[in-house]
Design a protein around this motif. Sequence first.
Motif, short mmCIF file in Angstrom:
data_model
loop_
_atom_site.label_atom_id
_atom_site.label_comp_id
_atom_site.label_asym_id
_atom_site.label_seq_id
_atom_site.Cartn_x
_atom_site.Cartn_y
_atom_site.Cartn_z
N SER A 181 0.84 -1.20 0.00
CA SER A 181 0.00 0.00 0.00
C SER A 181 0.87 1.25 0.00
O SER A 181 0.58 2.23 -0.69
N LEU A 182 1.95 1.22 0.77
CA LEU A 182 2.84 2.37 0.84
C LEU A 182 3.49 2.65 -0.51
O LEU A 182 3.62 3.80 -0.93
N ASP A 183 3.87 1.59 -1.21
CA ASP A 183 4.48 1.75 -2.53
C ASP A 183 3.53 2.43 -3.49
O ASP A 183 3.93 3.33 -4.25
N SER A 184 2.25 2.04 -3.45
CA SER A 184 1.26 2.65 -4.33
C SER A 184 1.03 4.12 -3.98
O SER A 184 0.90 4.99 -4.85
N LEU A 185 0.99 4.39 -2.66
CA LEU A 185 0.71 5.75 -2.22
C LEU A 185 1.86 6.70 -2.56
O LEU A 185 1.64 7.88 -2.83
N ILE A 186 3.09 6.18 -2.51
CA ILE A 186 4.24 7.03 -2.82
C ILE A 186 4.13 7.59 -4.24
O ILE A 186 4.47 8.75 -4.51
N GLN A 187 3.62 6.78 -5.14
CA GLN A 187 3.48 7.22 -6.53
C GLN A 187 2.23 8.05 -6.74
O GLN A 187 2.25 9.03 -7.50
N GLU A 188 1.12 7.69 -6.07
CA GLU A 188 -0.16 8.35 -6.34
C GLU A 188 -0.44 9.54 -5.43
O GLU A 188 -1.04 10.54 -5.86
N ASN A 189 -0.02 9.43 -4.18
CA ASN A 189 -0.38 10.47 -3.21
C ASN A 189 0.72 10.57 -2.14
O ASN A 189 0.59 10.02 -1.04
N PRO A 190 1.82 11.26 -2.43
CA PRO A 190 2.94 11.36 -1.49
C PRO A 190 2.56 11.87 -0.09
O PRO A 190 3.05 11.32 0.90
N PRO A 191 1.69 12.89 0.06
CA PRO A 191 1.33 13.34 1.42
C PRO A 191 0.65 12.22 2.23
O PRO A 191 0.92 12.05 3.42
N LEU A 192 -0.25 11.50 1.54
CA LEU A 192 -0.93 10.39 2.23
C LEU A 192 0.06 9.28 2.56
O LEU A 192 -0.04 8.62 3.60
N ALA A 193 1.05 9.07 1.67
CA ALA A 193 2.08 8.06 1.93
C ALA A 193 2.88 8.42 3.17
O ALA A 193 3.24 7.54 3.97
N ARG A 194 3.18 9.72 3.33
CA ARG A 194 3.92 10.15 4.51
C ARG A 194 3.11 9.91 5.79
O ARG A 194 3.65 9.43 6.79
N ASP A 195 1.82 10.22 5.71
CA ASP A 195 0.94 9.97 6.87
C ASP A 195 0.85 8.47 7.16
O ASP A 195 0.87 8.05 8.33
N PHE A 196 0.77 7.67 6.11
CA PHE A 196 0.69 6.21 6.26
C PHE A 196 1.95 5.68 6.95
O PHE A 196 1.89 4.85 7.87
N LEU A 197 3.11 6.18 6.51
CA LEU A 197 4.38 5.73 7.08
C LEU A 197 4.49 6.11 8.55
O LEU A 197 5.00 5.34 9.37
N GLN A 198 3.99 7.29 8.91
CA GLN A 198 4.02 7.72 10.31
C GLN A 198 3.16 6.80 11.18
O GLN A 198 3.56 6.41 12.28
N GLN A 199 1.98 6.46 10.66
CA GLN A 199 1.11 5.56 11.43
C GLN A 199 1.73 4.17 11.54
O GLN A 199 1.65 3.52 12.60
N LEU A 200 2.37 3.71 10.49
CA LEU A 200 3.01 2.40 10.52
C LEU A 200 4.14 2.38 11.56
O LEU A 200 4.29 1.40 12.30
N SER A 201 4.91 3.45 11.62
CA SER A 201 6.00 3.51 12.60
C SER A 201 5.45 3.54 14.02
O SER A 201 6.04 2.93 14.94
N LYS A 202 4.32 4.23 14.23
CA LYS A 202 3.71 4.28 15.57
C LYS A 202 3.20 2.91 15.99
O LYS A 202 3.30 2.54 17.17
N VAL A 203 2.65 2.17 15.04
CA VAL A 203 2.16 0.82 15.34
C VAL A 203 3.30 -0.08 15.80
O VAL A 203 3.22 -0.75 16.83
N PHE A 204 4.39 -0.09 15.04
CA PHE A 204 5.52 -0.95 15.40
C PHE A 204 6.23 -0.47 16.66
O PHE A 204 6.72 -1.28 17.45
N ARG A 205 6.26 0.85 16.87
CA ARG A 205 6.87 1.37 18.10
C ARG A 205 6.08 0.92 19.32
O ARG A 205 6.64 0.55 20.36
N TYR A 206 4.76 0.94 19.22
CA TYR A 206 3.90 0.50 20.33
C TYR A 206 4.14 -0.97 20.65
O TYR A 206 4.26 -1.36 21.81
N VAL A 207 4.22 -1.79 19.61
CA VAL A 207 4.43 -3.22 19.82
C VAL A 207 5.77 -3.48 20.50
O VAL A 207 5.88 -4.28 21.43
N LEU A 208 6.81 -2.78 20.05
CA LEU A 208 8.14 -2.96 20.64
C LEU A 208 8.16 -2.51 22.11
O LEU A 208 8.74 -3.19 22.97
N LYS A 209 7.53 -1.39 22.41
CA LYS A 209 7.49 -0.90 23.79
C LYS A 209 6.67 -1.81 24.68
O LYS A 209 6.97 -1.99 25.87
N SER A 210 5.61 -2.39 24.14
CA SER A 210 4.70 -3.20 24.93
C SER A 210 5.26 -4.56 25.28
O SER A 210 4.70 -5.26 26.13
#
Length: 341
Positions: A181-210
């Motif tokens: 999904s991120l690959d598609s967004l980078i080409q079609e909608n870079p701002p949304l891709a940036r938001d997607f990547l931020q949410q993805l990093s928050k998800v994995f950060r939460y799992v690692l902390k937990s």
Amino acid sequence: MKQKNKIIGLCVFVFVCISTLFRWYVFEVDAKTNLILALISVIVLTTTIIFFEKLYAYFDKILPYDGGIVRRLILQIFITFIFLNILTQFIVYMAIHIFRIEKVDSLVHSEYTQLAQIAGYFTQLLGVMLMNVGHFTYYSLQKWRENALKASNLEKEKSQVQFDNLKNQLNPHFLFNSLTSLDSLIQENPPLARDFLQQLSKVFRYVLKSKEKGLVSLETELEFIKHYIGLLRTRFGESLQVKFSIAEEDLDLHITPVTLQILIENAIKHNVINENNPLIICVKSEGNMLVIENNIQRKKQVESSNGQGLINLRALYSFLSEKEIMISEQENIFVVKIPLI
């Protein structure tokens, strides 16, 4: 068991020695008679202890301590005291009438008889009570050791389950779909891709902390799951709808990390999701329970499902709460109720 027998033997020896000295000092009983009475005491005590062990084992079957400590102790003391009295009277009778030991007969019929009998009954009752208290103390110590060992084993198992859950839930399929999904967004909608990547990093950060936490607040878990849903919505759009209805006072209660992620992923895995058949998931609090509901529209074939997700989650909560996870189906609605801690 050997150590226990040594302790019992030592107690009998000390008790006989004290009673022998008492008779010699108070009643001025001669050495030969005192020796005979000491022998009688050894026989009486040993027989009583054997009887008590049998009685103790019998009560373990019909009236365990868990069913009523006071009632059992009273019954044990009463029965053992009666047995001890009967046995003492029988042995004294044998000594006087069968073996014709005159010293015992003269002692029994001496001027100290009444006082000696009262002292004897008191001593017998005290001995029986001490024996029961001793056995109960030994039982309690053994139970404590067993519970401590069991708690240690459960804690290890809980930790292992938690680790496996956290390690396995964000599986390669989710990561692969997210990166696609991120690959598609980078080409079609870079701002949304940036938001997607931020949410993805928050998800994995939460799992690692937990990983180091057994429990997190419901508020913290909800913040995480909203980021996770944001990633899913990129893939499913309006075909996936997640609604929240959480009471303000329940936000400070606790839940094990990634519980909601497990349940939402489970719902997605087993149900058809498209524009004509949207998957609707409701997350709400009811008392001290968190209720997760979704409409049922089962897939004909479920990929990569071993059926262990809910089983592992239920096992984990069995270590954390007296309440069980409740799973049910109600009019084409799949319902899971999680205890809030």
